[in-house]
Motif scaffolding. Structure first.
Motif, mmCIF file in Angstrom:
data_model
loop_
_atom_site.group_PDB
_atom_site.id
_atom_site.type_symbol
_atom_site.label_atom_id
_atom_site.label_comp_id
_atom_site.label_asym_id
_atom_site.label_seq_id
_atom_site.Cartn_x
_atom_site.Cartn_y
_atom_site.Cartn_z
ATOM 1 N N GLY A 170 0.840 -1.251 -0.064
ATOM 2 C CA GLY A 170 0.161 0.006 0.050
ATOM 3 C C GLY A 170 0.839 1.277 -0.011
ATOM 4 N N ALA A 171 1.797 1.311 0.784
ATOM 5 C CA ALA A 171 2.868 2.406 0.772
ATOM 6 C C ALA A 171 3.543 2.598 -0.559
ATOM 7 C CB ALA A 171 3.823 2.201 1.813
ATOM 8 N N PHE A 172 3.925 1.661 -1.386
ATOM 9 C CA PHE A 172 4.684 1.668 -2.516
ATOM 10 C C PHE A 172 3.807 1.894 -3.780
ATOM 11 C CE2 PHE A 172 8.353 -0.542 -0.349
ATOM 12 C CZ PHE A 172 9.176 0.737 -0.373
ATOM 13 N N GLY A 173 2.384 1.686 -3.493
ATOM 14 C CA GLY A 173 1.352 1.735 -4.355
ATOM 15 C C GLY A 173 1.029 3.396 -4.731
ATOM 16 N N GLY A 174 1.464 4.124 -3.797
ATOM 17 C CA GLY A 174 1.141 5.600 -4.045
ATOM 18 C C GLY A 174 2.317 6.103 -5.006
ATOM 19 N N VAL A 175 3.290 5.458 -5.267
ATOM 20 C CA VAL A 175 4.334 6.112 -5.977
ATOM 21 C C VAL A 175 3.887 6.279 -7.310
ATOM 22 C CG1 VAL A 175 6.887 5.720 -6.640
ATOM 23 C CG2 VAL A 175 6.026 5.378 -3.970
ATOM 24 N N GLY A 176 4.420 7.394 -7.760
ATOM 25 C CA GLY A 176 4.023 7.587 -9.316
ATOM 26 C C GLY A 176 4.895 6.875 -10.513
ATOM 27 N N SER A 177 4.516 6.803 -11.559
ATOM 28 C CA SER A 177 5.293 6.058 -12.741
ATOM 29 C C SER A 177 6.524 6.853 -12.958
ATOM 30 C CB SER A 177 4.349 5.931 -13.915
ATOM 31 O OG SER A 177 4.254 7.184 -14.646
ATOM 32 N N ASP A 178 6.819 7.983 -12.935
ATOM 33 C CA ASP A 178 7.836 8.807 -13.119
ATOM 34 C C ASP A 178 9.186 8.543 -12.042
ATOM 35 O OD1 ASP A 178 6.295 10.050 -11.428
ATOM 36 O OD2 ASP A 178 6.700 12.077 -12.012
ATOM 37 N N VAL A 179 8.490 8.462 -10.855
ATOM 38 C CA VAL A 179 9.358 8.086 -9.681
ATOM 39 C C VAL A 179 9.667 6.677 -10.064
ATOM 40 C CG1 VAL A 179 9.835 7.847 -7.188
ATOM 41 C CG2 VAL A 179 8.435 9.729 -8.280
#
Length: 97
Positions: free
Chosen positions: A55-64
């Motif tokens: 869940g924490a890493f799911g919020g990271v965007g594709s550019d990051v």
């Protein structure tokens, strides 16, 4: 001649019991305590679960994620976390840490 062989056997037997068997039980006890310590931390909820990390890493965007993949984050982050956990556990062992 028999006395020398008996003395040598006594020295070898003493070495085996004092160093090899005693160290085996000491290191087995330390290994058992550390593995049980990890399971206690997991059951107490101190260590994060896989679902909370996802869940924490799911919020990271594709550019990051592009740059994280470029720098090998998927390999490096687990290695660093495992190294820190190992260092933490080893420092809690009275004989070694």
């Amino acid at each position: 001649m028999f006395g020398i062989l008996l003395s040598a056997f006594n020295v070898v037997l003493g070495f085996v019991f004092r160093s090899i068997i005693a160290k085996f039980f000491a290191y087995f006890a330390m290994w058992f305590v550390t593995t049980e310590f990890i399971s206690v931390l997991q059951s107490a909820g101190i260590l994060p679960s896989a679902a909370s990390l996802a869940g924490a890493f799911g919020g990271v965007g594709s550019d990051v994620w592009y740059f994280l993949d470029l720098f090998g984050f998927s390999y490096g982050a687990p290695a660093i976390v495992a190294a820190f956990a190992t260092r933490f556990i080893i420092r809690r062992i009275p004989v070694i840490g």
